[in-house]
Design a protein around this motif. Structure first.
Motif, PDB file in Angstrom:
ATOM      1  N   SER A  23       0.824  -1.211   0.000  1.00 24.94           N
ATOM      2  CA  SER A  23       0.000   0.000   0.000  1.00 24.94           C
ATOM      3  C   SER A  23       0.855   1.256   0.000  1.00 24.94           C
ATOM      4  CB  SER A  23      -0.929  -0.007   1.218  1.00 24.94           C
ATOM      5  OG  SER A  23      -1.817  -1.109   1.180  1.00 24.94           O
ATOM      6  N   ALA A  24       2.023   1.188   0.636  1.00 23.94           N
ATOM      7  CA  ALA A  24       2.917   2.346   0.703  1.00 23.94           C
ATOM      8  C   ALA A  24       3.787   2.480  -0.539  1.00 23.94           C
ATOM      9  CB  ALA A  24       3.814   2.241   1.938  1.00 23.94           C
ATOM     10  N   ARG A  25       3.666   1.531  -1.475  1.00 24.81           N
ATOM     11  CA  ARG A  25       4.480   1.507  -2.697  1.00 24.81           C
ATOM     12  C   ARG A  25       5.974   1.497  -2.360  1.00 24.81           C
ATOM     13  NH1 ARG A  25       1.741   2.414  -7.316  1.00 24.81           N
ATOM     14  NH2 ARG A  25       3.622   3.143  -8.374  1.00 24.81           N
ATOM     15  N   ALA A  26       6.316   0.715  -1.365  1.00 29.89           N
ATOM     16  CA  ALA A  26       7.713   0.602  -0.954  1.00 29.89           C
ATOM     17  C   ALA A  26       8.452  -0.352  -1.884  1.00 29.89           C
ATOM     18  CB  ALA A  26       7.800   0.094   0.483  1.00 29.89           C
ATOM     19  N   THR A  27       9.779  -0.221  -1.911  1.00 28.68           N
ATOM     20  CA  THR A  27      10.602  -1.080  -2.756  1.00 28.68           C
ATOM     21  C   THR A  27      11.344  -2.136  -1.949  1.00 28.68           C
ATOM     22  OG1 THR A  27      12.450   0.495  -2.613  1.00 28.68           O
ATOM     23  CG2 THR A  27      10.927   0.720  -4.477  1.00 28.68           C
ATOM     24  N   ASP A  28      11.526  -1.907  -0.644  1.00 27.64           N
ATOM     25  CA  ASP A  28      12.298  -2.830   0.180  1.00 27.64           C
ATOM     26  C   ASP A  28      11.716  -2.898   1.588  1.00 27.64           C
ATOM     27  OD1 ASP A  28      15.074  -3.327  -1.441  1.00 27.64           O
ATOM     28  OD2 ASP A  28      14.373  -1.272  -1.727  1.00 27.64           O
ATOM     29  N   ILE A  29      11.861  -4.075   2.198  1.00 28.13           N
ATOM     30  CA  ILE A  29      11.504  -4.270   3.607  1.00 28.13           C
ATOM     31  C   ILE A  29      12.769  -4.676   4.350  1.00 28.13           C
ATOM     32  CG2 ILE A  29       9.955  -5.440   5.220  1.00 28.13           C
ATOM     33  CD1 ILE A  29       8.364  -6.424   2.740  1.00 28.13           C
ATOM     34  N   HIS A  30      13.074  -3.986   5.440  1.00 29.24           N
ATOM     35  CA  HIS A  30      14.228  -4.318   6.283  1.00 29.24           C
ATOM     36  C   HIS A  30      13.721  -4.812   7.634  1.00 29.24           C
ATOM     37  CE1 HIS A  30      17.566  -2.210   3.978  1.00 29.24           C
ATOM     38  NE2 HIS A  30      16.471  -1.917   3.294  1.00 29.24           N
ATOM     39  N   ILE A  31      14.046  -6.048   7.976  1.00 24.85           N
ATOM     40  CA  ILE A  31      13.686  -6.600   9.280  1.00 24.85           C
ATOM     41  C   ILE A  31      14.983  -6.768  10.057  1.00 24.85           C
ATOM     42  CG2 ILE A  31      12.602  -8.541  10.470  1.00 24.85           C
ATOM     43  CD1 ILE A  31      10.885  -8.940   7.958  1.00 24.85           C
ATOM     44  N   GLU A  32      15.206  -5.866  11.018  1.00 28.43           N
ATOM     45  CA  GLU A  32      16.515  -5.711  11.639  1.00 28.43           C
ATOM     46  C   GLU A  32      16.497  -6.065  13.121  1.00 28.43           C
ATOM     47  OE1 GLU A  32      18.304  -1.965   9.291  1.00 28.43           O
ATOM     48  OE2 GLU A  32      16.414  -1.548  10.293  1.00 28.43           O
ATOM     49  N   GLU A  35      19.281  -4.974  19.933  1.00 29.52           N
ATOM     50  CA  GLU A  35      19.536  -5.612  21.226  1.00 29.52           C
ATOM     51  C   GLU A  35      18.254  -5.965  21.969  1.00 29.52           C
ATOM     52  OE1 GLU A  35      22.432  -5.077  25.131  1.00 29.52           O
ATOM     53  OE2 GLU A  35      22.156  -3.418  23.729  1.00 29.52           O
ATOM     54  N   HIS A  36      17.267  -5.067  21.929  1.00 32.79           N
ATOM     55  CA  HIS A  36      16.050  -5.298  22.718  1.00 32.79           C
ATOM     56  C   HIS A  36      14.774  -5.328  21.887  1.00 32.79           C
ATOM     57  CE1 HIS A  36      18.489  -4.892  26.273  1.00 32.79           C
ATOM     58  NE2 HIS A  36      18.892  -3.692  25.903  1.00 32.79           N
ATOM     59  N   ILE A  37      14.847  -4.937  20.623  1.00 35.64           N
ATOM     60  CA  ILE A  37      13.650  -4.887  19.772  1.00 35.64           C
ATOM     61  C   ILE A  37      13.981  -5.410  18.374  1.00 35.64           C
ATOM     62  CG2 ILE A  37      12.667  -2.885  20.973  1.00 35.64           C
ATOM     63  CD1 ILE A  37      13.547  -1.232  18.463  1.00 35.64           C
ATOM     64  N   THR A  38      12.933  -5.596  17.595  1.00 38.51           N
ATOM     65  CA  THR A  38      13.075  -5.842  16.159  1.00 38.51           C
ATOM     66  C   THR A  38      12.542  -4.608  15.439  1.00 38.51           C
ATOM     67  OG1 THR A  38      12.895  -8.243  16.261  1.00 38.51           O
ATOM     68  CG2 THR A  38      12.241  -7.207  14.211  1.00 38.51           C
ATOM     69  N   LEU A  39      13.377  -4.006  14.620  1.00 39.31           N
ATOM     70  CA  LEU A  39      13.004  -2.795  13.893  1.00 39.31           C
ATOM     71  C   LEU A  39      12.620  -3.180  12.468  1.00 39.31           C
ATOM     72  CD1 LEU A  39      12.849   0.331  13.916  1.00 39.31           C
ATOM     73  CD2 LEU A  39      15.222   0.336  13.096  1.00 39.31           C
ATOM     74  N   ILE A  40      11.452  -2.756  12.038  1.00 36.60           N
ATOM     75  CA  ILE A  40      10.995  -3.018  10.678  1.00 36.60           C
ATOM     76  C   ILE A  40      10.897  -1.688   9.945  1.00 36.60           C
ATOM     77  CG2 ILE A  40       9.159  -3.972   9.232  1.00 36.60           C
ATOM     78  CD1 ILE A  40       8.481  -5.856  11.527  1.00 36.60           C
ATOM     79  N   ARG A  41      11.700  -1.568   8.891  1.00 33.05           N
ATOM     80  CA  ARG A  41      11.707  -0.337   8.106  1.00 33.05           C
ATOM     81  C   ARG A  41      11.416  -0.659   6.642  1.00 33.05           C
ATOM     82  NH1 ARG A  41      17.128   2.916   9.137  1.00 33.05           N
ATOM     83  NH2 ARG A  41      18.117   0.880   8.769  1.00 33.05           N
ATOM     84  N   ILE A  42      10.891   0.332   5.925  1.00 36.60           N
ATOM     85  CA  ILE A  42      10.589   0.167   4.506  1.00 36.60           C
ATOM     86  C   ILE A  42      11.189   1.333   3.732  1.00 36.60           C
ATOM     87  CG2 ILE A  42       8.482  -1.153   4.941  1.00 36.60           C
ATOM     88  CD1 ILE A  42       6.854   1.360   4.361  1.00 36.60           C
ATOM     89  N   ARG A  43      11.579   1.060   2.493  1.00 36.96           N
ATOM     90  CA  ARG A  43      12.148   2.109   1.653  1.00 36.96           C
ATOM     91  C   ARG A  43      11.078   2.626   0.696  1.00 36.96           C
ATOM     92  NH1 ARG A  43      17.239   3.646   0.900  1.00 36.96           N
ATOM     93  NH2 ARG A  43      18.098   1.732   1.832  1.00 36.96           N
TER      94      ARG A  43
END
Length: 222
Positions: A23-32, A35-43
């Motif tokens: 829906s965001a028309r992103a090109t990449d998903i980063h699942i990182e 130390e204490h969390i999982t960060l999910i970012r999109i490009r």
């Protein structure tokens, strides 16, 4: 999302991420893993944006889910792996092809999922975002009968889409198109695509020598 023992949570979590990314028309998903969390970012439009921050306990199960879908070895966590997966707005309508890359990091495996154009209409020259005068120059350059065309730039700048758009534009029955790719990201009917596999003896010099004996008109080396 809350952490449950039910495997359906991970299925729903991944589907929710996929739907938001499309829906965001992103090109990449980063699942990182951190130390204490999982960060999910999109490009989106070349820049990374935070989609969500998840409980660290979710990370390994989410990574396992993606690796299963991409047919990667879930027991291997020490070396990088590459695979492919399909996603969609609905779980039963996975029609967008993606490339999956895993990488071991300090706090666990990082997964990057790159969405690939699934509609060949998206590979039109006028969809590249070039200015009118740039489009004229690019079209004139790639249609010349001889020469070398270089496409270069930083990560996320659009090199892959540009190369595949040029190949799609030049793809007709009058020409023999060949490509050497690492990996093959978008499958183009009519283009003889060869995957770089050095362990199998298919390195760049070997493939180039073979292709030059195949009467090529156009060669793309990626």
């Amino acid at each position: 999302m809350t952490l449950l023992s039910d495997d359906s949570l991970i299925i729903r979590a991944w589907q929710e991420i996929a739907a938001k990314v499309i829906s965001a028309r992103a090109t990449d998903i980063h699942i990182e893993p951190q130390e204490h969390i999982t960060l999910i970012r999109i490009r989106v439009d070349g820049y990374l944006h935070v989609l969500s921050r998840q409980n660290k306990a979710l990370h390994e199960r989410l990574v396992t889910r993606i690796k299963i879908l991409a047919r990667l070895d879930i027991a291997e966590q020490r070396i990088p792996q590459d695979g492919r997966v399909c996603i969609g707005l609905e779980l039963n309508q996975a029609d967008i092809h993606c490339r999956v890359s895993s990488l071991p990091t300090l706090f666990g495996e990082k997964i990057v999922v790159r969405l690939l154009p699934s509609n060949l209409d998206e590979l039109a020259l006028d969809q590249l975002g070039l200015l009118p005068f740039q489009l004229v120059l690019a079209k004139a350059a790639i249609e010349k009968p001889h020469g070398l065309f270089l496409v270069c730039g930083p990560t996320g700048s659009g090199k892959t889409r540009t190369l595949y758009t040029f190949l799609h534009h030049l793809n007709h029955l009058r020409s023999n198109l060949c490509s050497i790719e690492d990996p093959i990201e978008i499958r183009l009917a009519g283009v003889n695509q060869v995957a770089y596999q050095p362990k199998a003896g298919l390195d760049f010099p070997t493939i180039i020598r073979a292709l030059l004996r195949q009467d090529p008109d156009i060669m793309m080396i990626g």
